[in-house]
Structures are given as C-alpha cells and as structure tokens.
Scaffold this motif. Structure first.
Motif, PDB file in Angstrom:
ATOM      1  N   PHE A 190       0.852  -1.189   0.000  1.00 47.12           N
ATOM      2  CA  PHE A 190       0.000   0.000   0.000  1.00 47.12           C
ATOM      3  C   PHE A 190       0.891   1.243   0.000  1.00 47.12           C
ATOM      4  CE2 PHE A 190      -3.439  -2.707   1.853  1.00 47.12           C
ATOM      5  CZ  PHE A 190      -4.452  -2.348   0.959  1.00 47.12           C
ATOM      6  N   LYS A 191       0.758   2.064  -1.049  1.00 49.10           N
ATOM      7  CA  LYS A 191       1.596   3.264  -1.174  1.00 49.10           C
ATOM      8  C   LYS A 191       0.804   4.490  -0.718  1.00 49.10           C
ATOM      9  CE  LYS A 191       3.483   0.395  -4.499  1.00 49.10           C
ATOM     10  NZ  LYS A 191       2.689  -0.582  -5.266  1.00 49.10           N
ATOM     11  N   ILE A 192       1.506   5.426  -0.144  1.00 49.03           N
ATOM     12  CA  ILE A 192       0.851   6.627   0.370  1.00 49.03           C
ATOM     13  C   ILE A 192       1.090   7.782  -0.590  1.00 49.03           C
ATOM     14  CG2 ILE A 192       0.850   8.291   2.267  1.00 49.03           C
ATOM     15  CD1 ILE A 192       1.708   5.828   4.015  1.00 49.03           C
ATOM     16  N   LEU A 193       0.007   8.393  -1.002  1.00 45.73           N
ATOM     17  CA  LEU A 193       0.101   9.514  -1.943  1.00 45.73           C
ATOM     18  C   LEU A 193       0.815  10.681  -1.266  1.00 45.73           C
ATOM     19  CD1 LEU A 193      -1.049  10.161  -4.838  1.00 45.73           C
ATOM     20  CD2 LEU A 193      -2.827  11.466  -3.656  1.00 45.73           C
ATOM     21  N   ASN A 194       1.808  11.261  -1.970  1.00 47.81           N
ATOM     22  CA  ASN A 194       2.458  12.450  -1.415  1.00 47.81           C
ATOM     23  C   ASN A 194       1.435  13.558  -1.193  1.00 47.81           C
ATOM     24  OD1 ASN A 194       4.749  10.982  -1.799  1.00 47.81           O
ATOM     25  ND2 ASN A 194       5.637  12.307  -3.383  1.00 47.81           N
ATOM     26  N   ASN A 195       1.618  14.306  -0.139  1.00 48.31           N
ATOM     27  CA  ASN A 195       0.748  15.465   0.068  1.00 48.31           C
ATOM     28  C   ASN A 195       1.302  16.655  -0.717  1.00 48.31           C
ATOM     29  OD1 ASN A 195       0.324  13.602   2.468  1.00 48.31           O
ATOM     30  ND2 ASN A 195      -1.373  15.043   2.655  1.00 48.31           N
ATOM     31  N   GLY A 196       0.445  17.588  -1.020  1.00 44.77           N
ATOM     32  CA  GLY A 196       0.895  18.796  -1.717  1.00 44.77           C
ATOM     33  C   GLY A 196       1.087  18.623  -3.204  1.00 44.77           C
ATOM     34  N   LEU A 197       0.476  17.599  -3.830  1.00 40.68           N
ATOM     35  CA  LEU A 197       0.638  17.406  -5.276  1.00 40.68           C
ATOM     36  C   LEU A 197       0.040  18.558  -6.076  1.00 40.68           C
ATOM     37  CD1 LEU A 197      -0.084  13.595  -5.670  1.00 40.68           C
ATOM     38  CD2 LEU A 197       2.050  14.761  -6.224  1.00 40.68           C
ATOM     39  N   SER A 198      -0.968  19.234  -5.507  1.00 42.90           N
ATOM     40  CA  SER A 198      -1.608  20.318  -6.260  1.00 42.90           C
ATOM     41  C   SER A 198      -0.867  21.651  -6.087  1.00 42.90           C
ATOM     42  CB  SER A 198      -3.074  20.456  -5.823  1.00 42.90           C
ATOM     43  OG  SER A 198      -3.143  20.757  -4.450  1.00 42.90           O
ATOM     44  N   ASP A 199       0.213  21.645  -5.266  1.00 40.18           N
ATOM     45  CA  ASP A 199       1.023  22.867  -5.163  1.00 40.18           C
ATOM     46  C   ASP A 199       1.726  23.106  -6.496  1.00 40.18           C
ATOM     47  OD1 ASP A 199       0.234  22.698  -2.570  1.00 40.18           O
ATOM     48  OD2 ASP A 199       2.224  22.324  -1.720  1.00 40.18           O
ATOM     49  N   ALA A 200       1.768  24.378  -6.918  1.00 38.19           N
ATOM     50  CA  ALA A 200       2.327  24.729  -8.226  1.00 38.19           C
ATOM     51  C   ALA A 200       3.685  24.064  -8.468  1.00 38.19           C
ATOM     52  CB  ALA A 200       2.445  26.248  -8.350  1.00 38.19           C
ATOM     53  N   LYS A 201       4.535  24.087  -7.457  1.00 38.75           N
ATOM     54  CA  LYS A 201       5.901  23.600  -7.660  1.00 38.75           C
ATOM     55  C   LYS A 201       5.960  22.078  -7.880  1.00 38.75           C
ATOM     56  CE  LYS A 201       7.472  23.012  -2.809  1.00 38.75           C
ATOM     57  NZ  LYS A 201       6.221  22.843  -2.116  1.00 38.75           N
ATOM     58  N   ASN A 202       4.895  21.373  -7.526  1.00 39.48           N
ATOM     59  CA  ASN A 202       4.925  19.912  -7.620  1.00 39.48           C
ATOM     60  C   ASN A 202       4.200  19.346  -8.834  1.00 39.48           C
ATOM     61  OD1 ASN A 202       6.333  19.749  -5.213  1.00 39.48           O
ATOM     62  ND2 ASN A 202       4.442  19.691  -3.991  1.00 39.48           N
ATOM     63  N   ILE A 203       3.422  20.213  -9.501  1.00 36.88           N
ATOM     64  CA  ILE A 203       2.495  19.688 -10.508  1.00 36.88           C
ATOM     65  C   ILE A 203       3.194  18.963 -11.651  1.00 36.88           C
ATOM     66  CG2 ILE A 203       0.885  20.441 -12.327  1.00 36.88           C
ATOM     67  CD1 ILE A 203      -0.662  21.931 -10.354  1.00 36.88           C
ATOM     68  N   LYS A 233       6.253  17.640 -11.835  1.00 33.21           N
ATOM     69  CA  LYS A 233       6.882  16.400 -11.358  1.00 33.21           C
ATOM     70  C   LYS A 233       5.823  15.327 -11.128  1.00 33.21           C
ATOM     71  CE  LYS A 233       9.193  18.202  -7.919  1.00 33.21           C
ATOM     72  NZ  LYS A 233       9.950  18.330  -6.665  1.00 33.21           N
ATOM     73  N   GLY A 234       4.697  15.755 -10.548  1.00 31.44           N
ATOM     74  CA  GLY A 234       3.622  14.813 -10.241  1.00 31.44           C
ATOM     75  C   GLY A 234       3.056  14.190 -11.501  1.00 31.44           C
ATOM     76  N   LYS A 235       2.880  15.014 -12.534  1.00 26.63           N
ATOM     77  CA  LYS A 235       2.334  14.492 -13.800  1.00 26.63           C
ATOM     78  C   LYS A 235       3.243  13.425 -14.390  1.00 26.63           C
ATOM     79  CE  LYS A 235      -0.535  18.284 -15.502  1.00 26.63           C
ATOM     80  NZ  LYS A 235      -0.569  19.476 -16.365  1.00 26.63           N
ATOM     81  N   ALA A 236       4.545  13.731 -14.418  1.00 28.24           N
ATOM     82  CA  ALA A 236       5.504  12.765 -14.969  1.00 28.24           C
ATOM     83  C   ALA A 236       5.490  11.487 -14.140  1.00 28.24           C
ATOM     84  CB  ALA A 236       6.904  13.383 -14.978  1.00 28.24           C
ATOM     85  N   PHE A 238      -6.704  11.807 -11.375  1.00 26.01           N
ATOM     86  CA  PHE A 238      -5.469  12.523 -11.083  1.00 26.01           C
ATOM     87  C   PHE A 238      -5.605  14.002 -11.418  1.00 26.01           C
ATOM     88  CE2 PHE A 238      -0.927  13.616 -11.918  1.00 26.01           C
ATOM     89  CZ  PHE A 238      -0.493  13.426 -10.614  1.00 26.01           C
ATOM     90  N   GLU A 239      -6.333  14.297 -12.497  1.00 29.84           N
ATOM     91  CA  GLU A 239      -6.592  15.708 -12.821  1.00 29.84           C
ATOM     92  C   GLU A 239      -7.308  16.399 -11.655  1.00 29.84           C
ATOM     93  OE1 GLU A 239      -5.474  17.519 -15.337  1.00 29.84           O
ATOM     94  OE2 GLU A 239      -4.423  15.698 -16.011  1.00 29.84           O
ATOM     95  N   ASN A 240      -8.272  15.717 -11.078  1.00 31.64           N
ATOM     96  CA  ASN A 240      -8.980  16.271  -9.926  1.00 31.64           C
ATOM     97  C   ASN A 240      -8.030  16.532  -8.759  1.00 31.64           C
ATOM     98  OD1 ASN A 240     -11.602  16.566 -10.803  1.00 31.64           O
ATOM     99  ND2 ASN A 240     -12.113  14.407 -10.424  1.00 31.64           N
ATOM    100  N   VAL A 241      -7.140  15.577  -8.532  1.00 33.22           N
ATOM    101  CA  VAL A 241      -6.194  15.726  -7.409  1.00 33.22           C
ATOM    102  C   VAL A 241      -5.268  16.917  -7.657  1.00 33.22           C
ATOM    103  CG1 VAL A 241      -4.257  14.640  -6.235  1.00 33.22           C
ATOM    104  CG2 VAL A 241      -6.344  13.330  -6.677  1.00 33.22           C
ATOM    105  N   LEU A 242      -4.809  17.057  -8.916  1.00 36.30           N
ATOM    106  CA  LEU A 242      -3.945  18.211  -9.232  1.00 36.30           C
ATOM    107  C   LEU A 242      -4.702  19.514  -9.028  1.00 36.30           C
ATOM    108  CD1 LEU A 242      -1.928  17.086 -12.375  1.00 36.30           C
ATOM    109  CD2 LEU A 242      -1.229  17.097  -9.983  1.00 36.30           C
TER     110      LEU A 242
END
Lengths: 457, 457
Positions: A64-77, A79-82, B84-88
């Motif tokens: 079970f993997k835990i989703l990183n928090n803050g994925l919707s922060d501009a600086k992470n978007i 990296k998160g998409k990739a 994932f789009e929603n999460v972003l």
C-alpha cells in the motif's frame, strides 16, 4: 448521508475480541520477556526504497503506497504528472508516493538493525507485535490489515537460540492450553539431499515440491519433480528421503545413511541433534518432531527451520521461522546472521475459539455493577465502589436511577458477574446485597466487609 | 546501496523507549478498566468519505491518502487519469485514493458506534490507544505518527461520567507520580458569558480569544475582542469574567453573580457544582480547579471541559476533553451524547523523563545473565535458568563461551542487574556465584536455593 462502512479486508476489534486478542498477545509477550527478548516498534510508514524489491514482483504490487501530500502545489504539478505517467506504466515513482505501509516486520527490523548496529548490544534479541498491510484480495481468514508477532535474535550463530525459540513455542502454547507439535528440519539437510541426488542446481524446485507434500500427496510431488527435469533415480532418492519415519533418533540415523557423507548434511545433522537433544534435556517434553518434509518457502533460510501445528484442530500452521545468514546485507551491513520465529495470531485466536479455551476473565472487563437507586443511595454506592477499585476490582455504578430491569439488562449484556444493590433499607443498615449473576446466589455484606468480600472471591 | 532512513516525522521506538511507553500506557489502561471502560481497536485505514470534511479544510489537507492499487490495469487507466486531474486541482477522488490513514480516534469511534449501535450495551464506555497519522510539517515534539489515548462514554448524559473521568485523571497521574492540576470549566458558562455580554453571535470569537489568554495576556485578548467588533462595555464583562479568582466555591459565587440569571449559565453552574463537589467528596483530593479561562478550541464541546497541567514542569497540557451532544449525527445516527478525555502520551513521557520518575524496572527486561563458561557449565546454567524463568524471573544465558570481559560488557550494556557465574569449581560444588552489578556485592548460592534467592529479592 451514505451508511458508514469499513475498507474491504479490514476489521474493527470490539471489546470482547480485543480482550481475547490481548490475552494471546500478553501470554506471548510475557514469555518473550522471560527469555530476554526486548520490545521494538517501528513506524507504520517506511520510505518506498526501504520496501521495494524485498518481496518479489508480486509483493511489490501488494504494498500500500501513500500519496504524497501537496501534489496540487504549483511547484509539484509537473513532477507529479511525470510521476503519474510512470505509475500508469506499472512503475513506482517517489514524486507520487514517497512512503508506503509496512508489509511485514522483518524488513523494518533489518532497517532498524542496519541504522543502529553501532549502538546495539549484540546479540540483539527483539520481539515486535504490530500490524502490517497487504493489498491482497480479501477472503476468509485473509485480511488487508493483520498483526504479525515476531521474535528474532541477530548477531549470534549459537544454537542455544534455536533451543530457546523451540522452548518459547512450547511454553507459550502450553500456557494457552493448545496441544501442538513443533516441527523442525534444517535447510542444510535439504541442500545435502539435492547434492546427494546430483541435483544441486534444482535445489529450489526440490524444496518447493517437498513443501507441497501435505497438500498434493507423494504422486503429484514426483510428477512435479519429473516436470522440473529430475531423472527417475533422482526422484527415487527424494522419495526415500520423504519416506523417512520413526522417532527423532531413528530419523536422524536414517538421514545419516542417506546424506551423512555430504559436508552440508553432516553439519545439518549435528545441528538437529543438538537442538532436539537439548529441547528434551531442558524441558522433558516430547513435542518437538523432526519432519524431513518441512521445507519453508522462503529462500533466505539457511539452517534450522520450524513450523507449528495444532494437534486437535484442522488448521494450517500457527507459527514458523528459521535461521538466516544475513539479515541486513540489503541495507549495506553484511554479516548479521540470526534466527527468528513468528506466531500466527489470527489463527491462534481461531484455534482457541474452536477449543473454547479462552479463560473466563476475557469475557468481561467489569466484575461488579452497582445499581443506581437514587441520589443518596448512589452516593453510598459510589463510596463503596471506590474501595473496590482501590482493591483492583473493576466496577461501575449504573449511570442513572433507572428501572431495576434496565440495570439488570445492562449487567447481562456486558456479562458482568456480580451486581450490588444498595437501596434505602440497605443504606440505613450499612449493608449491600450482592448477587452472583451466574449462580443466582445472593448474600448480604456489610459496607465494612464489601471490598474484602470481592477480594477473597 | 543508499543508507536506510526513516520517513520524516516518524520514529523507531527501541526497547528502552517501548518499556517506558508501555509503563505509561499500562498504567492508563489499568485505570480505564477499573472504571469499566472497554478496549476498542479500529483499522489504520478508513474509507475516504469517513474522514473527509470532518477536520476542516486544513485537516483534510493533512490526511495521508493511500494510492489505489491496480492503477496500471487497463480497466482503471482512464478513470485514474481523470481522478489525477482532480487531485492536481486540489480535490479528492476515490478513483485515485479510496482509503486514507486514521487522523484521530474520535471519528473512527463515531463510525464504529454508528455501525454497531443496535448491538452495543448503552452507555458504551470505550477506551482506545492507537497511532494516528497527520501530514503536518514535522518539528520538535510534533510527529507525523503519534499515539492517541482516549476514553469516551456515549449514550449517557449523566454527570457521574464527568466525575469519574476527573477521578481517572487524578488516579492515573497519582500512580505515575506526576503532580497535576485538573482544570475544569463548562461551555454553557462560556455561552452564558456571551449572552450576558450581549454577544451571542460572537461566541466563537470570545472563546477563541479567551483560549489564548495564557499565551498572549489580557491586553492582547482585549485587542482581539475589539478587533472582532466587541464594544468596550462588552469587553469589560469578558474581562471581569476572566478576572474571577479564588477557591472553587468563591469562583462559583462570582459566576453566579455574573451569569447566574442566564438559563444556560444556571445549568452550567449546577453541573460544575456537582462535578467539583463529588470529586472532593469521593477522592478527598484538592487538585480539581475551576478555570474560567479554559475554553478548548473544538466547537463540538457543549458541557464540562477539562485540561490537565503538570505542576512542576514547563509543558503544554498533557490531557484534555469534554462533553459533546452528538457523536454520530455525521454518520446518520442522531442523539448519541457523550463525554471523553484523552492523555497526551508523548508529553507525559517527556514529563516523566524530566522528573526522572520512570520506575527502575523500565530500564531493563532481563534481570539475570548466566555466564557461559563451556559446554558442561552452560548446561548446568541452562537448567538453573529454566527454574528462574519458571519463577517469573527474566533470564538469559550468554550465547557463547566468550571471554569474561565480553560477557560483562553485554550485561552492562543491557543494564542487567545480576550475573550468575557457574564455572568448573561451582559445578563440582553445586553452587553459583551471584553478583549484583549495581552494588558489586557477591554471594554464593546453592543450586537448590538459586530460584528462591531471586524470588525473595
């Protein structure tokens, strides 16, 4: 409002179940501690790289993997998409999931030893009782959250550890009232068998096939060996190995003839001789059984291996373990050998239920209910109740001045053993009526004597 | 191989720490059970919809979400992409994260009660001691995984519960050797204050400001009230409320004058009178203090509220709680009132460390180390050791026949209190040399007497 529910494969443990589980865990814990094992607790979350690649491809998928928090922060978007593209392609990516839930207790223990081996007094004997999580398909007896209960000693090659772990098994199950057979074998013996059969390259295939004997029977084992390319004369050797029977010493003699020439076989036999002999010498018990067909799936075992079978119940093994050469090599610290065992808590619970062997005290936490019969009466009851609690007797005062019937029902539903009634009359006389709800027996006890009365019971 | 590490904000608890933590938790657990509270355990994972929207927007962001497994399966890819789009975009989506980690123990308890209220004997008194997870920025004393330790009773409006919870606090901290003040107040009193000040619409602003008094002082509280639109004469009433001082009964009198005309004030005063009076009556203790400035941030409290302060240590509150009207309404089951308290385990640990108040038995799990001085000698030692273990004395035999020095160091490092030496001479004479490693004292004890010797110590 949708009806609340639990995630598939998880369980609430209500009071009755927790009390029974704690009885099992406390019994095990007490024995571990008597033998010098010390408690360790690691976090539920580990870094992904600590867990990945340790449980095979199948295992990796069940973490079970835990989703990183803050994925919707501009600086992470970006990296998160990739990272998400990688995940959709079946890979793992730290930019989406840095952390994951503990999959077992062995890898976190290895990580702990690797991180702290400079400070630890070796040999380090630790026990650990914590939940683990696996994204397995839920089914009867298989959960996505369940407890593991392990004891390991690392930094020691001494067979004294094997002897003690067998005694720990015997002691725990004796205390729990479960009649068990402790099965023992040695991976060096299995190695010697492959050697003697001229099939060292097929060691894993041989152990895997032997491991299935219980489930599929001798003929199918032979078919599987043939399918793995073993020749008839090789299969015959395996068959004669599997067929070894008799007492421990008869089996050791037969093994001596079959694989005693092999170096690995010699060592394996010495180890088994020492452990089985010491077990009898120090316990006088006869339930350690040499089972040549015991193989244990895990490839990291290198010496003695153990498995526990409950004798009077249809149930898979309720414990197992073995010796390994290298716990922490994966984390950059080589040469930490060890040996460990684990208890199958969920199955032990089921065995005790089936045998109706849980002790009575697990059925309720409150022993005495004081009835509430008005303001003055309940003040007197409260005073008496505090004396009982001081004496260590778990008690309650019913929360309001309700009808007798209602208070009775509460006591029954909570399986409280005794009720104490202090009404107007009793208050005047300084006495309490005590009723045993199991036998129906009723006695009158003076206030002065009440705590003593329950202490003596 | 990168060096293994722990996720930020998480901790391993090594043996010494676990023993101390268990001492705290066992003390609390024992008292809970004496008072009829029963254990409950809920899973680490809850469905997202159970948790979302329960902790405010900030809380929602701090929930650890678990990535669904099988996202790379063909049938899930399109749904996953949309999710994932929603999460972003800062939303939550079940197609990416169906489950999340427990954020506190209250919501899972509410979910449990809502799911099982038909079967539960009400009032239901439960305690729960389990870890919770929050994606807070880690800092000194703030962790991403930490234990909560709660006791609640639901299905009862009786003030007997409040009295007992105060006594539980007093008993636990007395047993732990921590001198505490149990602060009590009542949200109805705070409501009455807002009413009397003609500012019922500013109830939350008033409680929030009062709550900060300790940290920011009276002047700043007044500024904050003014900034929230309170008029000088309204602020004067709040100030006179805050300034109430004296003994419990003096404070109750002053409150009577200030807010006694309000219906809510009257009820609040009666409740405080009953709880503080009963506490003294049944315990004889004086450490329950009426603190009119106690407000407790959480809006769901509706009656008595509590907070615990350690008297001889600089430390925030080490416990708190209060009464609420409706635990399970959020899950579709209305009218389940209750009252609960919690213990701040991490802070209690720090307090005990600072006071050096952990009992000696928490420093080691093994009491006796038998030296290993050869095959025959260690066999004799093993026999003796089993007798000690039978008598409940935790013991170990050093795992190999090593130099004296090495065995000594092991005993020292594990803080083992006694060593037992059985050499050739002792073996012949049937005696053991026992050395107390704290005092250096040494005695010779016959094999027959050894277990008794340690039992009597």
């Amino acid at each position: 409002m949708s009806k609340p529910s639990l995630p598939q494969g998880t369980r609430d443990f209500g009071p009755a179940v927790v009390r029974k589980r704690n009885y099992i865990l406390q019994t095990i814990r007490r024995v571990f501690e008597l033998y010098g094992y010390e408690p360790l607790e690691t976090p539920a979350m580990e870094n992904m790289e600590t867990l990945l690649g340790k449980y095979g491809d199948e295992g990796d998928k069940l973490i079970f993997k835990i989703l990183n928090n803050g994925l919707s922060d501009a600086k992470n978007i970006e990296k998160g998409k990739a990272a998400f593209e990688n995940v959709l392609a079946g890979k793992n990516d730290k930019n989406l999931t840095e952390r994951a839930l503990r999959y077992d207790l062995t890898i976190p223990f290895a990580r702990y030893v690797a991180m702290n081996h400079g400070q630890l007094a070796l040999p380090f004997k630790r026990y650990q009782i914590q939940p683990v999580w696996r994204a397995d398909r839920p089914q009867k007896g298989r959960y996505r959250e369940f407890y593991q209960c392990d004891a390991d000693v690392v930094g020691s090659k001494s067979l004294i550890n094997e002897v003690e772990l067998c005694i720990i098994y015997a002691t725990v199950f004796e205390q729990l009232g479960i009649d068990v057979t402790i099965k023992i074998n040695n991976r060096k013996i299995l190695g010697a068998l492959a050697e003697v059969a001229g099939a060292t390259d097929k060691f894993t295939a041989i152990t895997v096939a032997i491991d299935k004997l219980d489930k599929i029977g001798m003929e199918k084992v032979k078919e599987e060996l043939a399918a793995n390319g073993l020749q008839p004369e090789q299969i015959a050797i395996v068959e004669s190995y599997i067929s070894i029977s008799g007492t421990v010493s008869e089996k050791l003699q037969a093994l001596q003839q079959l694989i005693g020439e092999s170096e690995s076989g010699k060592t394996g036999l010495q180890e088994l001789q020492y452990v089985t002999g010491s077990f009898v010498q120090f316990t006088g018990k006869q339930n350690l059984e040499l089972d040549t067909t015991l193989a244990r799936g895990l490839n990291y075992y290198t010496g003695c291996i153990f498995e526990i079978k409950a004798n009077n119940v249809q149930m898979g093994s309720i414990g197992g373990g073995g010796r390994y050469d290298d716990l922490t090599g994966l984390f950059g610290v080589p040469n930490v050998p060890g040996v460990g065992i684990s208890f199958g808590v969920d199955r032990i619970y089921d065995v005790l239920e089936e045998l109706q062997a849980f002790p009575a005290f697990t059925s309720s936490s409150t022993r005495v209910l004081f009835f509430n019969l008005g303001e003055q009466e309940s003040a007197a009851a409260f005073t008496q109740m505090q004396l009982l609690r001081k004496a260590g007797i778990s008690s309650e005062l019913y929360h309001e001045n309700a009808k007798f019937d209602k208070q009775f029902k509460y006591a029954e539903k909570k399986q409280i053993a005794y009720i104490v009634i202090i009404g107007t009359q009793e208050l005047t006389n300084g006495v309490a009526n005590v009723k045993n709800l199991t036998t129906g027996e009723q006695v009158t006890v003076s206030f002065n004597e009440l705590a003593n009365y329950f202490t003596r019971l």
